[in-house]
Every structure is written in C-alpha cells, then in structure tokens.
Design a protein around this motif. Structure first.
Motif, mmCIF file in Angstrom:
data_model
loop_
_atom_site.group_PDB
_atom_site.id
_atom_site.type_symbol
_atom_site.label_atom_id
_atom_site.label_comp_id
_atom_site.label_asym_id
_atom_site.label_seq_id
_atom_site.Cartn_x
_atom_site.Cartn_y
_atom_site.Cartn_z
ATOM 1 N N UNK A 131 -2.447 -3.703 -7.873
ATOM 2 C CA UNK A 131 -1.555 -4.264 -7.195
ATOM 3 C C UNK A 131 -0.199 -4.451 -8.008
ATOM 4 N N UNK A 132 0.629 -3.895 -7.729
ATOM 5 C CA UNK A 132 2.141 -4.279 -7.845
ATOM 6 C C UNK A 132 3.262 -5.457 -7.598
ATOM 7 N N UNK A 133 3.246 -6.713 -9.049
ATOM 8 C CA UNK A 133 4.196 -7.613 -7.708
ATOM 9 C C UNK A 133 5.884 -7.558 -8.109
ATOM 10 N N UNK A 134 6.393 -7.589 -7.121
ATOM 11 C CA UNK A 134 8.036 -8.087 -7.676
ATOM 12 C C UNK A 134 8.174 -9.098 -7.736
ATOM 13 N N UNK A 135 8.276 -10.024 -8.763
ATOM 14 C CA UNK A 135 8.579 -11.392 -9.421
ATOM 15 C C UNK A 135 9.519 -12.501 -9.012
ATOM 16 N N UNK A 136 10.292 -12.450 -7.917
ATOM 17 C CA UNK A 136 11.559 -12.867 -8.180
ATOM 18 C C UNK A 136 11.903 -14.596 -7.921
ATOM 19 N N UNK A 155 3.241 -7.239 -13.272
ATOM 20 C CA UNK A 155 4.556 -8.379 -12.611
ATOM 21 C C UNK A 155 5.997 -7.195 -12.786
ATOM 22 N N UNK A 156 7.063 -7.393 -12.119
ATOM 23 C CA UNK A 156 8.515 -7.145 -12.735
ATOM 24 C C UNK A 156 9.370 -8.311 -12.161
ATOM 25 N N UNK A 157 10.061 -8.919 -12.987
ATOM 26 C CA UNK A 157 10.588 -9.489 -12.264
ATOM 27 C C UNK A 157 11.931 -9.338 -11.837
#
Lengths: 363, 363
Positions: free
Chosen positions: B44-49, B69-71
């Motif tokens: 999975x790829x997570x865009x962490x906002x 995660x990518x912030x």
C-alpha cells in the motif's frame, strides 16, 4: 420488581382481571402462573375470565390458584394472529370481558398473554385513555449494570410527535415510582448524541418542554443507546419504533453473549470444570438478565392498569406479569399519572414549530 | 474483516490518504496504527496529511510506517467538537486536504479518526456523492452468532424516506460483497415486526421496491432488532436514527454482559480459578466481540472510499479501519455500487404515496 416495588404494604384487597385464554401456552400456563402469584399475593382477588369448564378443571389441579380465583365465563377468545380491527368485533372474548371488568371498576387491573395488537385496540376502546393523554404507550423494565430501567414506548406508537414524548416521560416517571419504588426517578430522552443540537426538532422540542416542566429536576436530557444498559437514567423515553428495535436489539446481544459463553464452557474438559466452579455466580447473572423476570409490559396512559405478558412465557413469567400489575395497582399508578398530568397540562399546551428539516446527524 | 474480505489478491499499488491529525489520541495513535497496517498491506501507499514536523518525528520512531508513508503538509486540523458548518470553512485542514487527494484521484480512499459531522460534510462537498445516490450513509460491520453483519445507516441521516432506504440496501449489498467477501449477501429491512403490514408506509414502500428489483432474490423482507445479532441477514438496512440507537444499544448490552461476567469471575477464589481454566476461550470470545475489530465505519455512496475510525480507538483499532479501507479499495467497492445503480435506476423512480398515517404498531 416485586421486591423493590412492594415497599408499601398491600392494603388491598385489590382485584385483578386475568384473561384466562391468552398466550401460546393457553389456560394451562395462566393457571400455573396464578398458583405462583397466589403465594406472593395471598390477599389478591382474581377474576379469571374464559372457558368455564376448562378453567374449572385447571383450578381443581391448582388449589392455591383456586383460593384466590373466581371464574367469569367467556364464550370465545382472540386468536394470537387476529387483526386488531377483527378482534374489536368479537364482543364475548375473554380479553374483552376482562377489560370490561376493569372499565366497570370491579377490578383495578387486567393481565393478558394474548394478541398485543388486539389488546392495545381493546384497551383504548374499553378501558379508555386517561384525560390529557393523547396515546397510550407500552412500557417495560429492563436490566442495567446499575439496577433496572423503565423504557417506553416499546411499540404501541410507531411514529410520535414531541407531545407524545412528553406524555411518555410523565407516564414513565410514574411507572418507575410504582414498580421500581424510586422516589424521584431520572428521565432521559433517547437520541443519537447527548449534545443539545442532536436529533430532530421533535426531540429538541420535547426536551425544551421537559426542561421547563415540574419534571425539570429529574430530566437528564438526551441519552444514547449505550446509556440504556449503563443505567444512566431510571427512565428512557423514545418513540415506539426506536424503542421496539432497541429492546429487541439489546435482548439479541445478550442472547449472543450467552451463546458464545456456552461455547466457551463446553469446548473442552477445562471449560466444563471451570463452569462447575463459577456456576452459582453464572446462575445469578442469568437470573438477573432472565427475560422472564422482566415479563409484563404495561400499556400506560389508560383508566386502569393493563399488563401484557409475553405470549410465549411460562408460569414463572406469567407470575412476574401479575407482580407488575399488583405493584402498579397497590402503588396507585393510575392516580399518580393523573396527579402529574394536572401539573403538566399548561406546559404541554406550548406550541411547537415542527421543523424536521433541521435534523442533525449522529456523531 | 481483512481475513474474510481479502480473498482477492491486492493487485495494487493502491493509495490511501490518511488524516494524520484526527482522533482523541492524535498523530501518535494514527502513526502507530499505520505501523501495524504496514505489516498487513506492505504494497500500500499512504499519503499522510497533517503537521509535517510532528508527523516526521513520529515516522522516525516507526520505520515500518515510514516505509509506506509520504507526508502531505497541512497547516491546520479540525477540532473534535467543531460544528460541520465551521469545519467546511477551514480550507487547509488535514481532513479536507486528505479528501482533496481522493477527489483528485491521487488516492482511492481516505481514513480519518476525526470529527464525524465535519467528515460527512466535507466528504459530500469534496469527494462528492455518486450519481444516483441521494444521500451518503454510514455503514459498519458488527458481530453476530453466525458471522458478521453490515448495518446502515448508523447516523448520517436522522430521517429517511423509502428511496433512501432502497439506496442503503444497494450500498449495503456492495459493502458486504467487498468487505465480507460474500457472493450474494442477503438483505433485511429493520422493522418492529416481520409481518408485511408492520411499520410505516415508508418501510412498506421500500420493501415493495426491493421485491421488484434486481436484488429481489437477496431481499429477505423485514427483520427485527434481535435478528441483527442472530445473523438472520448479511445486511440490515434502517434509517440513521434507528441504526445509531440499535448499534449503541447492542454494544451497551454486550458491555453489561462483560461487566457482570467480571463480577462472577472475581467474586471469590473459585471464580478466579474458574477464570484461569476458561481464559483462552473467554479471550477468543472477547476478541470476537472486540469493538476495535469492528472499527472503521464507512461513509458509503461517495465517489471514493471514506472510512471513519472511532475517535477514541487505539493503534490496533486504527489499523482495523485501514483494513476496511483497503478491502473496499481492492474489491472495487465504489465501482460495485455504480454498476448496481445502473440496474436499479428505473426501479427507484417508481412513485410512492408517503401515507405515514397507516402506521401499524409493533407486536
């Protein structure tokens, strides 16, 4: 129930009319239930309505019941699946004649394990609604972690307005006083959140009227589903649709817990030994949650005590429904509602703006 | 949940947007939950906002989470008690920016443990309602004695008409397919009795439309409160008021059962020994009923997967909410609803006579 409510001595003699023919188990269960009730209420007088031959032969087998019962013959009975409109046309049913006895003042209350729809319809027409009450409601007691809770409406009124909800609060409070023996029961209005803005206009209007009423100090505000079993308030008020679903959902969840628990205790030898060690405690827990102990839903808001026993109950359950009727009769439940209504009348005549569009979603 | 729903391999890479700032436990719980989720969904790829500095330092402590995660920086966040109307005006909140990511197609779903009212309002405006759906609903999974059940609406719509209920049935069926992995889930409409004449016109009309729809073979008819935990149907459809009360009432009843059970096992020495003997079974039972396992309510009917984690959950619970989002994304939940709606459209355009006066009381 009987233990908590009967702090006042029974100064009777009080008379109950009993529909001898109602319920899945028929007269056998009713008379066996009356034998148990006779031990608990030896000074009570019972007018037992139904098939004379059948009831006489059953009473002959239950001398304890016979000691408090007088038979009132009825030529017919209402089948469990008969429509209310059809039931109203049967003039000589045991259910109707039992209601007639209350309407004439010969008895203070009536108990039936028969068809609920027919019972509500007959009660409205024969026993009649109290002046000041728009619609009768169905109330009953349920267990909580902190004691018992009175919940209403449980299905008599599928849709309700704010005025009905305020009346339910008045009747529920009187019920909790009579059956739970509480001096000042607290009241909660069931909603999807406890904040003031939750729910629809109907709920907000009912809350506002209660906050300005003689019940204000006992009114806790909105409560949520989990507050019912938490015992947050002594009375939980809701419409008949939500109340019926909540009651059955809670019972279903407890049934699931017991099913899973049975699996734990029967899975292997250790489980069976464990069960033997904790059996007394488990039995007490089961007894506390036993639906039979809570049998006896009451149609409140009528000119007399009308108690509905579950159709599928046994003798013990039927005796519990008789307990509820006796508690309400001895604690002058009907007079209690009348007195409260006299103080509420001016308040519930407040005009409301039924703006359903301002509904606020649940959290 | 993940185990039952993930029969289809994750052909991803799928991307989820995660609101890093929502929930009572804030970013700490979110990032710890993502560390657990990373083990279960390594591709999975997570865009962490959210707050970049805060989230970076937490990811440094959770390398497993950091790996997926990518912030995405967000300047502000929505407080748990902010009104939905006020939340809509905050343009740079972590919740809104996470929704924006889904609306732009950069992610297929979004998870937040934040303010539910704000989340629903933002989802409607940013992610937008699917064509053919009048109102999104909140759906979730609950345990039954026979498996899991999907229930909706749980509180997004306090009042509903028959058309909303039909749409909920369509969305609930797609949900049960995606998350429970059932090929043809059965559907029940929650009512105060199972007979055709029970309830109000709204329910009877919804039932009639469903009986004539492509879902007819899966439509079981009316179910009652106790059917939810009995697992009578795989999907239970109701309005948001009743659903919210039923969900919380069921949870409350189970909590009461566990409280009473704890008393049984701690009352005396025999109880404590009994507990040791059955502990493994009890732990399995508790795990089965654990609200954290069922964490992750879904706002269904939107142009993307929107999952609401309980605000008070822990890392394990947040990871379960991520599981739900992943199940729905990998099983093409949104496309499933779209396809079903294409076949339903003609049917739900049937005209109904909303005659609420014909309400029939509960049995």
């Amino acid at each position: 129930m009987s233990e908590t409510g009967s702090s006042l001595p029974e100064t009777g003699p009080y008379t109950l009319a009993i529909d001898g023919m109602g319920g899945d188990g028929g007269p056998e269960v009713v008379v066996a239930g009356l034998a148990i009730a006779a031990d608990r209420h030896p000074s009570a007088r019972i007018l037992l309505v139904g098939d004379e031959a059948k009831l006489s032969s059953l009473l002959a087998r239950h001398p304890r019941a016979a000691a408090i019962c007088t038979i009132r013959p009825a030529a017919s009975s209402i089948p469990m699946d008969m429509k209310p409109t059809a039931a109203l046309r049967v003039r000589d049913s045991s259910m109707r004649l039992a209601m007639d006895v209350v309407a004439r003042g010969e008895a203070q209350g009536v108990v039936s394990a028969g068809n609920s729809g027919a019972m509500l319809a007959l009660a409205k027409i024969v026993v009649k609604t109290l002046p000041g009450i728009t619609r009768p409601a169905m109330a009953a007691i349920s267990p909580t972690t902190r004691g018992d809770v009175v919940m209403l409406d449980l299905g008599a009124n599928v849709s309700c307005d704010w005025r009905n909800l305020v009346e339910f609060a008045v009747m529920g409070e009187a019920f909790a006083k009579a059956v739970l023996g509480l001096p000042a029961p607290t009241i909660g209005l069931l909603n999807v959140g406890s904040e003031e803005l939750k729910g629809d206009e109907r709920l907000r209007q009912a809350a506002e009227v209660l906050r300005g009423s003689p019940l204000a100090r006992q009114f806790h505000g909105f409560v949520e589903g989990h507050d019912i079993t938490a015992g947050t308030t002594d009375v939980v008020v809701t419409d008949g649709f939500t109340g019926n679903v909540a009651l059955k959902t809670g019972e279903g969840a407890l049934k699931m817990a017991f099913t899973l628990l049975r699996q734990v205790f029967t899975a292997n030898l250790l489980g069976r030994i464990g069960y033997l060690l904790v059996r007394p405690g488990l039995e007490r827990m089961k007894e506390w949650l036993d639906p039979r102990r809570y049998n006896g839903a009451v149609f409140v808001g009528l000119n007399g005590v009308v108690v509905k026993s579950h159709g599928g109950t046994d003798a013990e359950g039927f005796a519990a429904a008789v307990d509820v009727a006796m508690d309400m009769v001895t604690h002058r439940f009907t007079d209690g509602i009348r007195e409260r209504l006299a103080h509420m009348e001016s308040l519930t005549s407040v005009k409301a703006s039924p703006d359903q569009s301002q509904a606020v979603p649940a959290s």
